[in-house]
Design an enzyme around this catalytic site. Structure first.
Site, PDB file in Angstrom:
ATOM      1  N   ARG A  62       0.840  -1.214   0.000  1.00  0.00           N
ATOM      2  CA  ARG A  62       0.000   0.000   0.000  1.00  0.00           C
ATOM      3  C   ARG A  62       0.871   1.260   0.000  1.00  0.00           C
ATOM      4  O   ARG A  62       0.650   2.188  -0.774  1.00  0.00           O
ATOM      5  CB  ARG A  62      -0.900  -0.027   1.240  1.00  0.00           C
ATOM      6  CG  ARG A  62      -2.108   0.882   1.139  1.00  0.00           C
ATOM      7  CD  ARG A  62      -2.907   0.823   2.431  1.00  0.00           C
ATOM      8  NE  ARG A  62      -3.263  -0.538   2.828  1.00  0.00           N
ATOM      9  CZ  ARG A  62      -3.713  -0.863   4.038  1.00  0.00           C
ATOM     10  NH1 ARG A  62      -3.885   0.065   4.967  1.00  0.00           N
ATOM     11  NH2 ARG A  62      -4.008  -2.115   4.328  1.00  0.00           N
ATOM     12  N   SER A 127       0.618 -13.086   0.326  1.00  0.00           N
ATOM     13  CA  SER A 127       0.015 -11.852  -0.190  1.00  0.00           C
ATOM     14  C   SER A 127       0.619 -10.619   0.462  1.00  0.00           C
ATOM     15  O   SER A 127       0.964 -10.646   1.645  1.00  0.00           O
ATOM     16  CB  SER A 127      -1.492 -11.883   0.096  1.00  0.00           C
ATOM     17  OG  SER A 127      -2.057 -10.604  -0.096  1.00  0.00           O
ATOM     18  N   ALA A 128       0.690  -9.543  -0.297  1.00  0.00           N
ATOM     19  CA  ALA A 128       1.179  -8.264   0.244  1.00  0.00           C
ATOM     20  C   ALA A 128       0.098  -7.551   1.047  1.00  0.00           C
ATOM     21  O   ALA A 128       0.376  -6.581   1.750  1.00  0.00           O
ATOM     22  CB  ALA A 128       1.630  -7.362  -0.903  1.00  0.00           C
ATOM     23  N   LYS A 130      -2.656  -6.363   3.747  1.00  0.00           N
ATOM     24  CA  LYS A 130      -2.920  -6.414   5.186  1.00  0.00           C
ATOM     25  C   LYS A 130      -4.381  -6.762   5.450  1.00  0.00           C
ATOM     26  O   LYS A 130      -4.807  -6.885   6.591  1.00  0.00           O
ATOM     27  CB  LYS A 130      -2.558  -5.075   5.835  1.00  0.00           C
ATOM     28  CG  LYS A 130      -1.080  -4.774   5.730  1.00  0.00           C
ATOM     29  CD  LYS A 130      -0.684  -3.545   6.521  1.00  0.00           C
ATOM     30  CE  LYS A 130       0.840  -3.425   6.508  1.00  0.00           C
ATOM     31  NZ  LYS A 130       1.348  -2.343   7.308  1.00  0.00           N
TER      32      LYS A 130
HETATM   33  C1  BG6 Z   1      -1.573  -6.742  -3.099  1.00  0.00           C
HETATM   34  C2  BG6 Z   1      -2.281  -5.991  -4.199  1.00  0.00           C
HETATM   35  O1  BG6 Z   1      -2.050  -8.050  -3.027  1.00  0.00           O
HETATM   36  O2  BG6 Z   1      -1.781  -6.108  -1.845  1.00  0.00           O
HETATM   37  C3  BG6 Z   1      -1.873  -4.533  -4.208  1.00  0.00           C
HETATM   38  O3  BG6 Z   1      -1.940  -6.578  -5.454  1.00  0.00           O
HETATM   39  C4  BG6 Z   1      -2.121  -3.946  -2.828  1.00  0.00           C
HETATM   40  O4  BG6 Z   1      -2.621  -3.866  -5.192  1.00  0.00           O
HETATM   41  C5  BG6 Z   1      -1.368  -4.745  -1.783  1.00  0.00           C
HETATM   42  O5  BG6 Z   1      -1.696  -2.583  -2.788  1.00  0.00           O
HETATM   43  C6  BG6 Z   1      -1.606  -4.223  -0.370  1.00  0.00           C
HETATM   44  O6  BG6 Z   1      -2.932  -4.469  -0.026  1.00  0.00           O
HETATM   45  P1  BG6 Z   1      -3.693  -3.812   1.204  1.00  0.00           P
HETATM   46  O7  BG6 Z   1      -4.995  -4.546   1.242  1.00  0.00           O
HETATM   47  O8  BG6 Z   1      -2.858  -4.069   2.410  1.00  0.00           O
HETATM   48  O9  BG6 Z   1      -3.821  -2.356   0.905  1.00  0.00           O
END
Ligand code: BG6
Ligand code: MG
Length: 230
Positions: A62, A127-128, A130
């Site tokens: 993010r 996954s990135a 949160k």
């Molecule tokens: C990744 C997405 O899985 O998660 C990105 O592909 C996103 O687009 C990232 O910015 C962070 O996600 P979140 O839900 O923590 O904002």
């Protein structure tokens, strides 16, 4: 004798496979909501933000995503403003997720997950995001995962392989025995850097660094999964 038992144990551990799935754009159709929320913020800041620009944000944290958007617009901002915009973007994003359910799972994903379970294979999330856990809960697939590594656990964003390496470790699998399903260029690069098998889900011209590429999970058949298991 002791040595032989130890070696046998080590062999079993190293033989285990880890099937690691990215979340956004791979398991669930949330990539479009990330895009809409970023686009709204970009518009507010007077920055042009297209689906092509959005490819650079896929798989990216993010905080880094906001920096990329500000760089696109040539905007320098204070940390205070950045924090405010990060909260705003996430609130907007979460507003799209209020009513999500199993129908948000992308076509062909559930049969693959269930087949892997049926074959006693280990499944992890890498996954990135949160927001990963509540999304898995709402879509009803949390129990299918043996391990979860998400944006709350890592300090280095893809293409750094940290998220996938942690997931493989949690499953006692070597990197070489790990298979990563990804829709982002950064994620494919992360898997390749870790010497994992990268499976791109999406456009073959964008994901051309992946070892295997499928338009979506409906193009993945049992014989392909079996080839990964064996
Ligand atoms: C990744 C997405 O899985 O998660 C990105 O592909 C996103 O687009 C990232 O910015 C962070 O996600 P979140 O839900 O923590 O904002
Ligand atoms: Mg993704």
């Amino acid at each position: 004798m002791i040595k032989t038992v130890f070696q046998a144990k080590k062999f079993i551990m190293n033989n285990k496979k880890a099937f690691i799935f990215d979340l956004d754009g791979v398991i669930v159709d949330t990539a479009k909501y990330h895009f809409l929320a970023w686009q709204k913020l970009a518009q507010q800041l007077g920055i042009e933000f297209t689906p092509e620009h959005n490819e650079q944000l896929k798989g990216v944290s993010r905080v880094r995503s906001l920096d990329i958007i500000l760089e696109l617009g040539g905007i320098q901002a204070s940390q205070e403003d950045k924090n405010k915009w990060l909260i705003q973007k996430n609130d907007d994003y979460l507003s799209y997720l209020v009513d999500i359910d199993e129908s948000e799972i992308l076509p062909g994903v559930l049969p693959v997950l269930h087949y892997l379970k049926h074959k006693n294979q280990q499944i992890a999330l890498g996954s990135a995001s949160k927001n990963a856990k509540p999304i898995l809960e709402k879509t009803g697939i949390l129990p299918l995962f043996d391990a979860i590594v998400d944006g709350n656990d890592v300090s280095n964003a893809k293409p750094d392989p940290e998220v996938f390496i942690q997931a493989a470790k949690k499953l006692n699998a070597t990197n070489e025995n790990s298979i990563v399903f990804e829709d982002s260029v950064a994620g494919i690069q992360a898997a390749n850097i870790a010497k994992m098998t990268s499976v791109g889900i999406g456009d073959s011209t964008i994901l051309n660094e992946a070892k295997f590429i499928f338009k979506d999970f409906t193009f993945i058949d049992v014989s392909f999964i079996e080839s990964l298991i064996n």
